[in-house]
Design a protein around this motif. Sequence first.
Motif, PDB file in Angstrom:
ATOM      1  N   ILE A   1       5.676 -19.052   4.118  1.00 21.29           N
ATOM      2  CA  ILE A   1       5.844 -18.424   2.799  1.00 21.29           C
ATOM      3  C   ILE A   1       6.145 -16.936   2.968  1.00 21.29           C
ATOM      4  O   ILE A   1       7.063 -16.385   2.346  1.00 21.29           O
ATOM      5  N   MET A   2       5.365 -16.283   3.822  1.00 20.62           N
ATOM      6  CA  MET A   2       5.562 -14.853   4.047  1.00 20.62           C
ATOM      7  C   MET A   2       6.883 -14.587   4.764  1.00 20.62           C
ATOM      8  O   MET A   2       7.593 -13.627   4.444  1.00 20.62           O
ATOM      9  N   ARG A   3       7.229 -15.449   5.706  1.00 19.18           N
ATOM     10  CA  ARG A   3       8.477 -15.253   6.448  1.00 19.18           C
ATOM     11  C   ARG A   3       9.686 -15.367   5.517  1.00 19.18           C
ATOM     12  O   ARG A   3      10.635 -14.582   5.604  1.00 19.18           O
ATOM     13  N   HIS A   4       9.659 -16.337   4.616  1.00 22.96           N
ATOM     14  CA  HIS A   4      10.760 -16.493   3.662  1.00 22.96           C
ATOM     15  C   HIS A   4      10.873 -15.249   2.774  1.00 22.96           C
ATOM     16  O   HIS A   4      11.979 -14.792   2.458  1.00 22.96           O
ATOM     17  N   ALA A   5       9.724 -14.696   2.384  1.00 18.51           N
ATOM     18  CA  ALA A   5       9.721 -13.490   1.547  1.00 18.51           C
ATOM     19  C   ALA A   5      10.292 -12.308   2.330  1.00 18.51           C
ATOM     20  O   ALA A   5      11.082 -11.511   1.802  1.00 18.51           O
ATOM     21  N   PHE A   6       9.904 -12.204   3.599  1.00 17.55           N
ATOM     22  CA  PHE A   6      10.417 -11.125   4.442  1.00 17.55           C
ATOM     23  C   PHE A   6      11.937 -11.222   4.588  1.00 17.55           C
ATOM     24  O   PHE A   6      12.652 -10.223   4.480  1.00 17.55           O
ATOM     25  N   ASP A   7      12.413 -12.442   4.838  1.00 15.28           N
ATOM     26  CA  ASP A   7      13.857 -12.643   5.002  1.00 15.28           C
ATOM     27  C   ASP A   7      14.608 -12.270   3.725  1.00 15.28           C
ATOM     28  O   ASP A   7      15.708 -11.703   3.775  1.00 15.28           O
TER      29      ASP A   7
ATOM     30  N   GLY B   1       0.788  -1.221   0.000  1.00 17.43           N
ATOM     31  CA  GLY B   1       0.000   0.000   0.000  1.00 17.43           C
ATOM     32  C   GLY B   1       0.819   1.270   0.000  1.00 17.43           C
ATOM     33  O   GLY B   1       0.360   2.315  -0.464  1.00 17.43           O
ATOM     34  N   GLN B   2       2.038   1.223   0.518  1.00 18.19           N
ATOM     35  CA  GLN B   2       2.835   2.444   0.599  1.00 18.19           C
ATOM     36  C   GLN B   2       4.106   2.402  -0.240  1.00 18.19           C
ATOM     37  O   GLN B   2       4.749   3.417  -0.449  1.00 18.19           O
ATOM     38  N   CYS B   3       4.481   1.242  -0.715  1.00 16.25           N
ATOM     39  CA  CYS B   3       5.719   1.117  -1.478  1.00 16.25           C
ATOM     40  C   CYS B   3       5.452   1.421  -2.950  1.00 16.25           C
ATOM     41  O   CYS B   3       4.912   0.593  -3.673  1.00 16.25           O
ATOM     42  N   SER B   4       5.818   2.633  -3.391  1.00 19.41           N
ATOM     43  CA  SER B   4       5.523   3.033  -4.767  1.00 19.41           C
ATOM     44  C   SER B   4       6.750   3.503  -5.546  1.00 19.41           C
ATOM     45  O   SER B   4       6.688   3.704  -6.750  1.00 19.41           O
ATOM     46  N   SER B   5       7.868   3.686  -4.860  1.00 18.22           N
ATOM     47  CA  SER B   5       9.065   4.171  -5.545  1.00 18.22           C
ATOM     48  C   SER B   5       9.767   3.049  -6.304  1.00 18.22           C
ATOM     49  O   SER B   5       9.561   1.862  -6.042  1.00 18.22           O
ATOM     50  N   LYS B   6      10.616   3.436  -7.247  1.00 18.82           N
ATOM     51  CA  LYS B   6      11.370   2.455  -8.027  1.00 18.82           C
ATOM     52  C   LYS B   6      12.326   1.672  -7.133  1.00 18.82           C
ATOM     53  O   LYS B   6      12.621   0.511  -7.386  1.00 18.82           O
ATOM     54  N   ALA B   7      12.792   2.332  -6.072  1.00 15.01           N
ATOM     55  CA  ALA B   7      13.762   1.712  -5.174  1.00 15.01           C
ATOM     56  C   ALA B   7      13.204   0.475  -4.479  1.00 15.01           C
ATOM     57  O   ALA B   7      13.941  -0.445  -4.131  1.00 15.01           O
ATOM     58  N   CYS B   8      11.888   0.438  -4.274  1.00 11.93           N
ATOM     59  CA  CYS B   8      11.315  -0.712  -3.567  1.00 11.93           C
ATOM     60  C   CYS B   8      10.519  -1.618  -4.502  1.00 11.93           C
ATOM     61  O   CYS B   8       9.742  -2.450  -4.048  1.00 11.93           O
ATOM     62  N   ALA B   9      10.706  -1.457  -5.796  1.00  9.66           N
ATOM     63  CA  ALA B   9       9.979  -2.266  -6.780  1.00  9.66           C
ATOM     64  C   ALA B   9      10.261  -3.753  -6.609  1.00  9.66           C
ATOM     65  O   ALA B   9       9.353  -4.596  -6.684  1.00  9.66           O
ATOM     66  N   THR B  10      11.532  -4.097  -6.371  1.00  8.57           N
ATOM     67  CA  THR B  10      11.907  -5.506  -6.209  1.00  8.57           C
ATOM     68  C   THR B  10      11.276  -6.098  -4.956  1.00  8.57           C
ATOM     69  O   THR B  10      10.745  -7.212  -4.974  1.00  8.57           O
ATOM     70  N   SER B  11      11.321  -5.330  -3.869  1.00 12.26           N
ATOM     71  CA  SER B  11      10.726  -5.794  -2.610  1.00 12.26           C
ATOM     72  C   SER B  11       9.225  -6.000  -2.781  1.00 12.26           C
ATOM     73  O   SER B  11       8.655  -6.987  -2.309  1.00 12.26           O
ATOM     74  N   LYS B  12       8.601  -5.063  -3.468  1.00  9.01           N
ATOM     75  CA  LYS B  12       7.161  -5.137  -3.692  1.00  9.01           C
ATOM     76  C   LYS B  12       6.803  -6.381  -4.502  1.00  9.01           C
ATOM     77  O   LYS B  12       5.821  -7.071  -4.200  1.00  9.01           O
ATOM     78  N   LYS B  13       7.609  -6.680  -5.497  1.00  5.41           N
ATOM     79  CA  LYS B  13       7.363  -7.853  -6.339  1.00  5.41           C
ATOM     80  C   LYS B  13       7.500  -9.133  -5.520  1.00  5.41           C
ATOM     81  O   LYS B  13       6.692 -10.061  -5.649  1.00  5.41           O
ATOM     82  N   THR B  14       8.524  -9.172  -4.658  1.00  4.59           N
ATOM     83  CA  THR B  14       8.749 -10.347  -3.813  1.00  4.59           C
ATOM     84  C   THR B  14       7.572 -10.571  -2.867  1.00  4.59           C
ATOM     85  O   THR B  14       7.084 -11.700  -2.715  1.00  4.59           O
TER      86      THR B  14
ATOM     87  N   THR C   1       4.295 -11.603  -4.802  1.00  3.69           N
ATOM     88  CA  THR C   1       4.342 -13.003  -5.233  1.00  3.69           C
ATOM     89  C   THR C   1       4.074 -13.939  -4.056  1.00  3.69           C
ATOM     90  O   THR C   1       3.327 -14.917  -4.171  1.00  3.69           O
ATOM     91  N   ALA C   2       4.685 -13.612  -2.910  1.00  2.00           N
ATOM     92  CA  ALA C   2       4.509 -14.441  -1.718  1.00  2.00           C
ATOM     93  C   ALA C   2       3.065 -14.409  -1.231  1.00  2.00           C
ATOM     94  O   ALA C   2       2.503 -15.449  -0.844  1.00  2.00           O
ATOM     95  N   MET C   3       2.452 -13.248  -1.263  1.00  3.68           N
ATOM     96  CA  MET C   3       1.074 -13.128  -0.797  1.00  3.68           C
ATOM     97  C   MET C   3       0.113 -13.909  -1.684  1.00  3.68           C
ATOM     98  O   MET C   3      -0.837 -14.534  -1.199  1.00  3.68           O
ATOM     99  N   LYS C   4       0.375 -13.888  -2.971  1.00  4.01           N
ATOM    100  CA  LYS C   4      -0.468 -14.638  -3.904  1.00  4.01           C
ATOM    101  C   LYS C   4      -0.335 -16.135  -3.646  1.00  4.01           C
ATOM    102  O   LYS C   4      -1.330 -16.878  -3.637  1.00  4.01           O
ATOM    103  N   LYS C   5       0.896 -16.575  -3.417  1.00  3.98           N
ATOM    104  CA  LYS C   5       1.153 -17.987  -3.148  1.00  3.98           C
ATOM    105  C   LYS C   5       0.537 -18.409  -1.817  1.00  3.98           C
ATOM    106  O   LYS C   5      -0.081 -19.476  -1.706  1.00  3.98           O
TER     107      LYS C   5
END
Length: 247
Positions: free
Chosen positions: A234-240, A201-214, A217-221
């Motif tokens: 699943i979420m913990r692995h994504a966070f790590d 909801g708050q990550c919109s910059s290019k700098a966090c694009a990779t984190s947002k994608k990770t 993907t984890a939330m969908k899974k």
Amino acid sequence: MKKYITAVLTASLLLSSYSYSKNDIVDTAVEAGSFKTLVAAVKAAGLVDTLKGDGPFTVFAPTDEAFAKLPKGTVESLLKPENKDKLVSILTYHVVAGKVNSKKASKLTAAKTVNGAKVSIKPTGKTLQVGGSKVIKADIKTSNGLIHVIDAVLIPESKKKPTSTQSIIKAAIHKGVPLFNAGHRSQTAAIYMQAGNDILGQCSSKACATSKKTIKTAMKKASNESCTTTQAWIMRHAFDKVLASAN
């Protein structure tokens, strides 16, 4: 011409609303009888001693009628101990350090409040507009400052800054790990999923694009899993993964 209008405005305010009290700001408000809600709020916020101090302070004081204009239940909620910080923020937004009488105020466009934020000020008609309120009685002198009575409660804009992705993740893990270890897997999964939503909801910059994608993907899974233990992992692995990439 502008100076003339300002002078007329100031004179009108001073002549129509001048009064004086030998008491301090708090006692003056109590004696007036029309600031019962404000006084109750000041007590709940623990600001009585401050506003009875040497000061001087200028207080934009909302009447009981002003507080009554707030949505139903707002005042009752603000007076609860758990909302003290919010109440203090609102009340200190009504206080300016020093004496700012109507003459001085009419020449300002804004004043810095004790809250730290600025409140707008501008002449309007025969009075002053302060934020979203109007001064209905000005320059009430007290032993430690001035009171300007206003017809609406001033609500400061939120000063809350967006929390970083790393902070959201660390906070979620801090809450989730003890619950997971205690066998509360569904609660842990819920905390992690909420953290994921907060990040998206708050990550919109290019700098966090990779984190947002990770995270996305984890939330969908995780959403496709019926086992809450699996969802949490699943979420913990994504966070790590996100935390590791930030180091």
